[in-house]
Scaffold this active site. Structure first.
Site, PDB file in Angstrom:
ATOM      1  N   VAL A 174      11.624 -28.551 -38.407  1.00  0.00           N
ATOM      2  CA  VAL A 174      10.795 -29.678 -38.855  1.00  0.00           C
ATOM      3  C   VAL A 174      11.673 -30.806 -39.387  1.00  0.00           C
ATOM      4  O   VAL A 174      11.433 -31.977 -39.103  1.00  0.00           O
ATOM      5  CB  VAL A 174       9.765 -29.214 -39.913  1.00  0.00           C
ATOM      6  CG1 VAL A 174       9.029 -30.394 -40.516  1.00  0.00           C
ATOM      7  CG2 VAL A 174       8.773 -28.233 -39.295  1.00  0.00           C
ATOM      8  N   HIS A 187       0.363 -26.735 -30.569  1.00  0.00           N
ATOM      9  CA  HIS A 187      -0.683 -25.766 -30.916  1.00  0.00           C
ATOM     10  C   HIS A 187      -2.002 -26.173 -30.257  1.00  0.00           C
ATOM     11  O   HIS A 187      -2.330 -27.362 -30.200  1.00  0.00           O
ATOM     12  CB  HIS A 187      -0.921 -25.734 -32.429  1.00  0.00           C
ATOM     13  CG  HIS A 187       0.181 -25.114 -33.236  1.00  0.00           C
ATOM     14  ND1 HIS A 187       1.303 -24.532 -32.694  1.00  0.00           N
ATOM     15  CD2 HIS A 187       0.296 -24.969 -34.590  1.00  0.00           C
ATOM     16  CE1 HIS A 187       2.073 -24.065 -33.672  1.00  0.00           C
ATOM     17  NE2 HIS A 187       1.488 -24.326 -34.819  1.00  0.00           N
ATOM     18  N   CYS A 215       0.229 -27.030 -40.168  1.00  0.00           N
ATOM     19  CA  CYS A 215       0.138 -27.683 -38.852  1.00  0.00           C
ATOM     20  C   CYS A 215      -1.227 -27.464 -38.175  1.00  0.00           C
ATOM     21  O   CYS A 215      -1.837 -28.410 -37.663  1.00  0.00           O
ATOM     22  CB  CYS A 215       1.255 -27.184 -37.947  1.00  0.00           C
ATOM     23  SG  CYS A 215       1.497 -25.404 -38.004  1.00  0.00           S
ATOM     24  N   GLN A 266      -1.052 -20.694 -31.058  1.00  0.00           N
ATOM     25  CA  GLN A 266       0.019 -21.419 -31.733  1.00  0.00           C
ATOM     26  C   GLN A 266       1.386 -21.183 -31.098  1.00  0.00           C
ATOM     27  O   GLN A 266       1.753 -20.042 -30.795  1.00  0.00           O
ATOM     28  CB  GLN A 266       0.070 -21.001 -33.210  1.00  0.00           C
ATOM     29  CG  GLN A 266      -1.218 -21.322 -33.923  1.00  0.00           C
ATOM     30  CD  GLN A 266      -1.181 -21.105 -35.418  1.00  0.00           C
ATOM     31  OE1 GLN A 266      -2.210 -20.802 -36.013  1.00  0.00           O
ATOM     32  NE2 GLN A 266      -0.040 -21.278 -36.059  1.00  0.00           N
ATOM     33  N   THR A 306      18.460 -29.705 -41.293  1.00  0.00           N
ATOM     34  CA  THR A 306      18.976 -29.036 -40.088  1.00  0.00           C
ATOM     35  C   THR A 306      17.922 -28.126 -39.449  1.00  0.00           C
ATOM     36  O   THR A 306      18.177 -27.519 -38.418  1.00  0.00           O
ATOM     37  CB  THR A 306      20.208 -28.169 -40.441  1.00  0.00           C
ATOM     38  OG1 THR A 306      19.825 -27.311 -41.531  1.00  0.00           O
ATOM     39  CG2 THR A 306      21.386 -29.022 -40.864  1.00  0.00           C
ATOM     40  N   ASN A 341       2.737 -29.623 -32.942  1.00  0.00           N
ATOM     41  CA  ASN A 341       2.742 -29.068 -34.304  1.00  0.00           C
ATOM     42  C   ASN A 341       3.920 -29.539 -35.137  1.00  0.00           C
ATOM     43  O   ASN A 341       3.849 -29.547 -36.359  1.00  0.00           O
ATOM     44  CB  ASN A 341       2.721 -27.531 -34.248  1.00  0.00           C
ATOM     45  CG  ASN A 341       3.801 -26.968 -33.353  1.00  0.00           C
ATOM     46  OD1 ASN A 341       3.840 -27.260 -32.157  1.00  0.00           O
ATOM     47  ND2 ASN A 341       4.685 -26.174 -33.902  1.00  0.00           N
ATOM     48  N   ARG A 360      -0.403 -16.220 -31.995  1.00  0.00           N
ATOM     49  CA  ARG A 360       0.871 -16.790 -31.529  1.00  0.00           C
ATOM     50  C   ARG A 360       0.985 -16.562 -30.029  1.00  0.00           C
ATOM     51  O   ARG A 360       0.771 -15.445 -29.543  1.00  0.00           O
ATOM     52  CB  ARG A 360       2.024 -16.077 -32.250  1.00  0.00           C
ATOM     53  CG  ARG A 360       3.350 -16.745 -32.092  1.00  0.00           C
ATOM     54  CD  ARG A 360       3.491 -18.017 -32.858  1.00  0.00           C
ATOM     55  NE  ARG A 360       3.400 -17.849 -34.296  1.00  0.00           N
ATOM     56  CZ  ARG A 360       3.333 -18.863 -35.163  1.00  0.00           C
ATOM     57  NH1 ARG A 360       3.337 -20.118 -34.742  1.00  0.00           N
ATOM     58  NH2 ARG A 360       3.247 -18.627 -36.459  1.00  0.00           N
TER      59      ARG A 360
HETATM   60  P1  A2P Z   1      20.479 -24.365 -43.093  1.00  0.00           P
HETATM   61  O1  A2P Z   1      20.394 -24.888 -41.694  1.00  0.00           O
HETATM   62  O2  A2P Z   1      21.759 -24.712 -43.757  1.00  0.00           O
HETATM   63  O3  A2P Z   1      20.117 -22.907 -43.232  1.00  0.00           O
HETATM   64  P2  A2P Z   1      13.819 -23.648 -40.511  1.00  0.00           P
HETATM   65  O4  A2P Z   1      12.499 -23.815 -41.183  1.00  0.00           O
HETATM   66  O5  A2P Z   1      13.891 -24.226 -39.147  1.00  0.00           O
HETATM   67  O6  A2P Z   1      14.355 -22.246 -40.600  1.00  0.00           O
HETATM   68  O7  A2P Z   1      14.861 -24.546 -41.406  1.00  0.00           O
HETATM   69  C1  A2P Z   1      15.007 -24.376 -42.771  1.00  0.00           C
HETATM   70  C2  A2P Z   1      15.804 -25.539 -43.336  1.00  0.00           C
HETATM   71  O8  A2P Z   1      15.904 -25.398 -44.753  1.00  0.00           O
HETATM   72  C3  A2P Z   1      17.234 -25.603 -42.820  1.00  0.00           C
HETATM   73  O9  A2P Z   1      17.629 -26.963 -42.767  1.00  0.00           O
HETATM   74  C4  A2P Z   1      17.998 -24.859 -43.914  1.00  0.00           C
HETATM   75  O10 A2P Z   1      19.373 -25.193 -43.978  1.00  0.00           O
HETATM   76  C5  A2P Z   1      17.285 -25.393 -45.127  1.00  0.00           C
HETATM   77  N1  A2P Z   1      17.434 -24.570 -46.334  1.00  0.00           N
HETATM   78  C6  A2P Z   1      17.167 -23.261 -46.477  1.00  0.00           C
HETATM   79  N2  A2P Z   1      17.401 -22.864 -47.759  1.00  0.00           N
HETATM   80  C7  A2P Z   1      17.818 -23.961 -48.433  1.00  0.00           C
HETATM   81  C8  A2P Z   1      18.218 -24.219 -49.775  1.00  0.00           C
HETATM   82  N3  A2P Z   1      18.227 -23.267 -50.713  1.00  0.00           N
HETATM   83  N4  A2P Z   1      18.595 -25.474 -50.109  1.00  0.00           N
HETATM   84  C9  A2P Z   1      18.590 -26.463 -49.187  1.00  0.00           C
HETATM   85  N5  A2P Z   1      18.210 -26.283 -47.896  1.00  0.00           N
HETATM   86  C10 A2P Z   1      17.827 -25.049 -47.526  1.00  0.00           C
END
Ligand code: A2P
Length: 334
Positions: A12, A234, A126, A153, A9, A307, A227
């Site tokens: 990336v 980037h 990246c 960036q 979600t 990136n 940034r």
């Molecule tokens: P969630 O959307 O449920 O918080 P970004 O780098 O854009 O902040 O996204 C981080 C990603 O890693 C999101 O999909 C987040 O899910 C997921 N995430 C963060 N902590 C965990 C965890 N402990 N186990 C599985 N996925 C995780």
């Protein structure tokens, strides 16, 4: 193949799904993974809908491949558990990049070093990926002595919170800050945390990861990471000093023949790389190729890439494609 995307979600993770879909990667079963707050929700991939799993549920399914982009701590804790279950992990965090026994891979440069023993493979930073895509062919031909790089960036590298901060600032609203200062109309010489040596972690990633990928500790890299209020893509201003004599015409030709690199360099027609043009593309773009007039055998270039794509998701999926091509997967029956 059974494919888990850990962090599906996230910024990336979403692009990983998009790139997997676009490139016809052989996904028979997708296992999207996110944090507890997202488990049970669903997301779309190709023409189907998939339930979001917890990381423990995903390990129990012993996928063939896990693409990780859920932060360093999640990678440190869970990547070895996937590896124990027989999963090949490609990790986008910085957790394993400088581990001496883990490989740090840009497929066009050192993909041939991968073997079946590599259960956790690190995807570089990246800013490093787009830099080494240009440095590697130049290093092979002319021998690089020293690189001075300044980055510009985009905020997408920080994540959704940063995108929201800039949107709010543009709308004149207040809210949670991803950065210590406003980013709209500003430049922050501060990417990732400051270290004891006065550089940021991002700057030292550029230095250390470049040496590791080029497999040459003698290449000196001095970096300043900034940034800028750009939503995606980037840019890098790079000064490169070589051992051997250089010819800009030959360099243009060499780079235009390099897979994954596109030369955009015609100043008469205002042709040069820009983040707006690189957005959504997988290549690394290079232009403003010119001699440094103050020092022999030294070059200035301007490098731009998306990136989230070549700088993260595309490079990870290209590693996975290479594992398939080299028959390094022990694919489960699904
Ligand atoms: P969630 O959307 O449920 O918080 P970004 O780098 O854009 O902040 O996204 C981080 C990603 O890693 C999101 O999909 C987040 O899910 C997921 N995430 C963060 N902590 C965990 C965890 N402990 N186990 C599985 N996925 C995780």
């Amino acid at each position: 193949m059974k494919v888990a995307v850990v962090g599906a979600t996230g910024m990336v993770g979403q692009v990983m799904l998009q790139v997997l879909g676009e490139r016809d990667f052989p996904v028979d079963e997708l296992i999207p993974v996110a944090s507890k707050r997202s488990v049970g929700k669903s997301l779309a991939f190709r023409n189907a809908t998939y339930r979001i799993h917890s990381i423990e549920e995903a390990i129990a399914k012993a996928p063939d491949l896990a693409l990780f982009s859920a932060g360093g701590e999640t990678s440190l804790e869970y990547a070895p558990k996937f590896a124990e279950a027989g999963t090949m992990v490609i990790d986008n965090s910085s957790a394993w990049r400088m581990d001496p026994v883990k490989k740090l891979i840009v497929p066009e440069i050192n993909g041939e070093t991968l073997t079946q023993e590599d259960k956790i493979i690190a995807n570089p930073n990246c800013s490093t990926i787009q830099l080494v895509m240009v440095l590697n062919p130049l290093h092979k031909k002319y021998g690089i002595k020293r690189v001075v790089v300044s980055t510009y960036q985009s905020i997408s590298g920080t994540g959704i919170k940063a995108m929201e901060q800039m949107q709010r600032e543009r709308a004149g609203e207040k809210g949670e800050m991803a950065y210590p200062y406003p980013i709209d109309g500003n430049c922050l010489p501060h990417c990732d945390v400051f270290l004891e040596n006065g550089y940021t972690k991002e700057e030292m990633k550029l230095t250390n990861e470049t040496k590791k990928i080029l497999a040459d500790d003698t290449v000196l890299v001095s970096a300043t990471a900034v940034r800028v209020p750009v939503s995606g893509g980037h840019s890098e201003s790079v000064n490169i000093a070589f051992e051997k004599e250089i010819h800009t015409g030959d360099i243009r030709k060499l780079l235009s023949e390099t897979a994954g690199v596109t030369v955009q360099d015609n100043v008469d027609l205002n042709v040069y790389p820009m983040p707006l043009m690189a957005k959504g593309k997988d290549d690394v773009f290079v232009g403003r190729i010119r001699r440094d007039l103050t020092q022999v055998n030294t070059l200035n270039v301007w490098i731009v890439a998306d990136n989230l794509r070549k700088g993260a998701a595309t490079n990870a999926v290209q590693i996975a494609e290479l594992l398939v091509k080299k028959h390094l997967f022990n694919v489960s029956s699904t």
